[in-house]
Design an enzyme around this catalytic site. Sequence first.
Site, PDB file in Angstrom:
ATOM      1  N   GLU B 317       0.848  -1.202   0.000  1.00  0.00           N
ATOM      2  CA  GLU B 317       0.000   0.000   0.000  1.00  0.00           C
ATOM      3  C   GLU B 317       0.879   1.245   0.000  1.00  0.00           C
ATOM      4  O   GLU B 317       0.654   2.193   0.748  1.00  0.00           O
ATOM      5  CB  GLU B 317      -0.923   0.014   1.226  1.00  0.00           C
ATOM      6  CG  GLU B 317      -1.705  -1.275   1.401  1.00  0.00           C
ATOM      7  CD  GLU B 317      -2.691  -1.245   2.563  1.00  0.00           C
ATOM      8  OE1 GLU B 317      -3.892  -1.400   2.300  1.00  0.00           O
ATOM      9  OE2 GLU B 317      -2.269  -1.062   3.712  1.00  0.00           O
ATOM     10  N   CYS B 412     -10.900   1.285   7.869  1.00  0.00           N
ATOM     11  CA  CYS B 412     -10.283   2.592   8.125  1.00  0.00           C
ATOM     12  C   CYS B 412     -10.820   3.675   7.201  1.00  0.00           C
ATOM     13  O   CYS B 412     -10.993   4.825   7.627  1.00  0.00           O
ATOM     14  CB  CYS B 412      -8.774   2.487   7.984  1.00  0.00           C
ATOM     15  SG  CYS B 412      -8.213   1.722   6.454  1.00  0.00           S
TER      16      CYS B 412
END
Lengths: 634, 634
Positions: B317, B412
């Site tokens: 990521e 998130c």
Amino acid sequence: MTDIASGGPVAPRRSGPVDPTASTTLRPLPLGATAITGGLWAERQRVNREVTIPLGAEKLEAAGSFENFKAAAAGSKGEYHGPVYQDGEVYKWLEALAWEQARGEDPQLAAWQREITGLIRDAQDRDGYLNTFEQVTGPAADRFRDLPFNHEIFNVGALTQAAIAQVRTGHDDGLITTARRAVAQLGATFGPGRRDGVCGHPLIELALTELFRLTGDPDDLALARYFVEARGHGVLAAQGTDRFAGSTYYSDRIPVRQTTAPEGHAVRAVYLAAGATDLAAETADPSLLAALQAQWQAMTGTKMYLTGGLGARWEGESFGDPFELPTDRAYAETCAAVASVQWAWRLLLATGEPRYADLIERTLYNAVLPGISLSGDRFFYVNALQLRAGHPEAEDERVVSNGRRPWFGTSCCPTNAMRTLASLSHYFTTSSADGLQLHQYAPMRIRSGDLDLEVATAYPWDGRVEIQVGSGGDAAWTLALRIPAWAAGANLLVNGQPTGVAAAPGSYASLHRRWSPGDVVRLNLPMPPRLTRPDDRLDAVRGCVAVERGPLVYCLEQADQPPAALVDSLRIEDGPLTAVPQPDLLGGVTVVEAPGRIGSSPDAAPVTLRAIPYFAWANRDLGAMRVWIPAVVQ
Amino acid sequence: MTDIASGGPVAPRRSGPVDPTASTTLRPLPLGATAITGGLWAERQRVNREVTIPLGAEKLEAAGSFENFKAAAAGSKGEYHGPVYQDGEVYKWLEALAWEQARGEDPQLAAWQREITGLIRDAQDRDGYLNTFEQVTGPAADRFRDLPFNHEIFNVGALTQAAIAQVRTGHDDGLITTARRAVAQLGATFGPGRRDGVCGHPLIELALTELFRLTGDPDDLALARYFVEARGHGVLAAQGTDRFAGSTYYSDRIPVRQTTAPEGHAVRAVYLAAGATDLAAETADPSLLAALQAQWQAMTGTKMYLTGGLGARWEGESFGDPFELPTDRAYAETCAAVASVQWAWRLLLATGEPRYADLIERTLYNAVLPGISLSGDRFFYVNALQLRAGHPEAEDERVVSNGRRPWFGTSCCPTNAMRTLASLSHYFTTSSADGLQLHQYAPMRIRSGDLDLEVATAYPWDGRVEIQVGSGGDAAWTLALRIPAWAAGANLLVNGQPTGVAAAPGSYASLHRRWSPGDVVRLNLPMPPRLTRPDDRLDAVRGCVAVERGPLVYCLEQADQPPAALVDSLRIEDGPLTAVPQPDLLGGVTVVEAPGRIGSSPDAAPVTLRAIPYFAWANRDLGAMRVWIPAVVQ
């Protein structure tokens, strides 16, 4: 030949890695029938033998690989060295040792093989189980506990391939006994009525089919079929120990018969496809074969780099979606290229279609070979098609910006390259009911039965290939010569005379006659450098072209450009290309010169671009490189 | 205001998420001073309040998040629900509850906050430790055992941010006591003379500096400084439990003062940079601030998507190398955009430079907003800039080809979007010694001290902004209006008269005068649609252009094109662009029409392309989409 195992005596032919027993369109020649005698590949084989394989001994030793076998033999629990597939690295190196000894005796190779084969034998558990990671670290109850990750079955596959190589080369130290016991233990564990499961990493499928070809034991084929057919139903996810991205990663989302294009981890997907192709050939399963051919077509048409490289994503070392083919973050693992050669070879044997031999050529030169330095002692795991200047530091040892590495913690690529180079001639020629086929060109000697041919060529630098008949046998037969898809204008002469035989690119030119000693075939495959435009759907290289010549993909590397011509800012013009042999450059290559510009502004300075074969990059100071070059917009 | 903790009484101002106590160039207005009263953002805030935040309650409950606190409170060992950072998801949602209540009382929001704040309080160990994963699953000795992965310190950071929001909004259920006890436990564990360690996931740095701003406790600032400065020395790799890609991933390879561009996991890197910026501001550390500004410049110049999206790689990521910005596999996590807004805001406060406010605008519209569906109940985790037709099935829930998802196992992004939207007006205005600054435009009411301004505009659809002075106070002051970098030809009138004040793009237009009730400022930011050409070094989008209008990045989505015009084959011409308001489309957007062709052949059929704002894509049937459109080569 000794009685090799409990399955009964076998009398193996001297043969190479693949030796179908069922009727296939084409058949490999016996081991040793084709010998590469000079040129680029002979040099690569020499370096492989003299540098890379000995380096493998050193690095595998240093990694503690042999200690693992000793610890398992001693029954001691404790420290294990390397990743869970470390045994497999030893087996691939052992396979290379066997093929290499068939090319020429060598006491050091023989000593290594004897010693390590003994270590492996001693490490095997009484019931045939062999996996030093579990043996050294786990309780026996942990066997096959973590099928997605632990590579236990994969390792038996690599062991079996090495063992088959020992038998087929006649350099047999008895590894086959160990392998068959390990396979028998697998067979007692998995399958209908036993435990349901497959390995997270395919390979066993190839090994078991080949073992069946060696032994004739139907249990081996049945187990291969089980592992192929059980897969694709989420069986690994059902194990509950998956720590990766799910069934796609393991080629376990869709059964191989329903798969329309490979997905997930590239090496795994392609080994599986190759194993399934073996199974289709060996069981005469035309629908499975057709599914695999369609899968291959989708892969090569939408998920393959120009180089033949496979695997667009670092994440999961996996295939991307169709037309997702970034150049800078191409994964294109060297092992995926090796697997691709293996798959294409099996499809070629099954079908005789030239497209498979074309891809073998493209892949060997442009996706396998780039993985090994010219010196044979540095490697790429990942084969990016672009490196920008500045190449920031990176921790990951696989990153191309770190340059070629002396080895890897996961050493599959070097060991895979070793066994491929050691057995390379296996993939160059075949026979069929009506004759002999030449799929790849190199200086070589072909002796099979009463035939004796000598091939002379400076390929891949020169497309002229001369085949001299030393002995042609008594009957008429067909000599089939692959005309590569890139070889527009190919032509051939027999004894200096036109033949009237078509030499269309992407086909075989078939010369049927009674061949006499002294007959000479001259094949001319014109190799003007060419600009290759990408498919319009390839977003990653829009507006770019690539330079190719013959079977070789070229690239711009900074070292070959004038100091003011930074690769990141070069543009190529649609002008004349010039091939310039450079015998002293990079072991002897032909460079291609092209007109270009420095920068994209209308008044950018003109410059002559110098492209080298992609396989030869990163053998000097590491600088910017690109295969796809932005074109000057006219 | 209650005495909030052992650190002594504090008398907090009503303020938003960031409230520097040191002298900064600009200062946020008090909480509630700026209220968004209409237009696009008011609608997004309404949906956030009515749909997304209640959905958060439901999904967090369903994920077992609240059970975790109950289990910890009961001291029971056993089943834990969700990833190790699940507590943090609850805290971010709680933070949103607090900001949302400041916008308007609501008994349900208050009840949720009260109940969950109580659960959290009860779950805390006696010594202040609070992390339900470890409390429920591990022995106490396992605390902080796995700093790279376990997010224990990260969770305390999110807890602290939620607690600060409770105090600052005056909707305080006492979470601050729990947070300060948890922080004290961290302080007793980590730092000079104690244990060396940082969290695998930064966030605590932001939280601790802000806590210091609330409490004035120097220990809080010292601990923030410790966590910022300890990082970048491979401290996590030294823990020996790292299961990812090493120090780069964790922003732990290079100290923040020496980092030239962010690298590794994008959200982590940007939270860290934002926290370090807070520290630089609060400790008046100009060299640290300069390093962060240079880092930001490198990020935005070489590692950022046109949308403001950050993170080029799925693998880890993470940020890619400079100019590695693929469109199809862009990661551009919604959370990274939220973090980017937070970082730019802190740089804006510290420096007053308009480029930071420009990026906040670009990022809010084009990188945060795309993460939430117009309906508020579907989300993107990843924000790709391209989706090809066919979009194959994928197991990974984050994949854009799966469309917007109702929630994520790692949630998130939705919770981060919730707290951002609930506190959005905080980021729109500031004050300084000489006046008031308007950074973002929306219908809003600004009341601060004796000032009262009303802003009327149809932004972002129309660039005309009218500011009416209700009350201007007694003294002369400067009204500074951001002129976005894209707003060529901007101009302004005061009470209908030209001012002679410059309105250069990428600056603030500063109107200094004594303001009287009834004064009207008319700012005109022309918004002709424009074609944006990529940097020449952006290989991934070579030969393409993007459509932008005002602050919005546009895209082609299949639903808006004629059936024969497949997005994957469209080309755009360098012709006139037309903005067409479509009040009934996608909640009311302005589309941009552009001349194009279907296909790349010279005789390709002409077609009118219809582009929609990128943030609004994937709210209908999922079809092909692209931001960067191949240009017809003239």
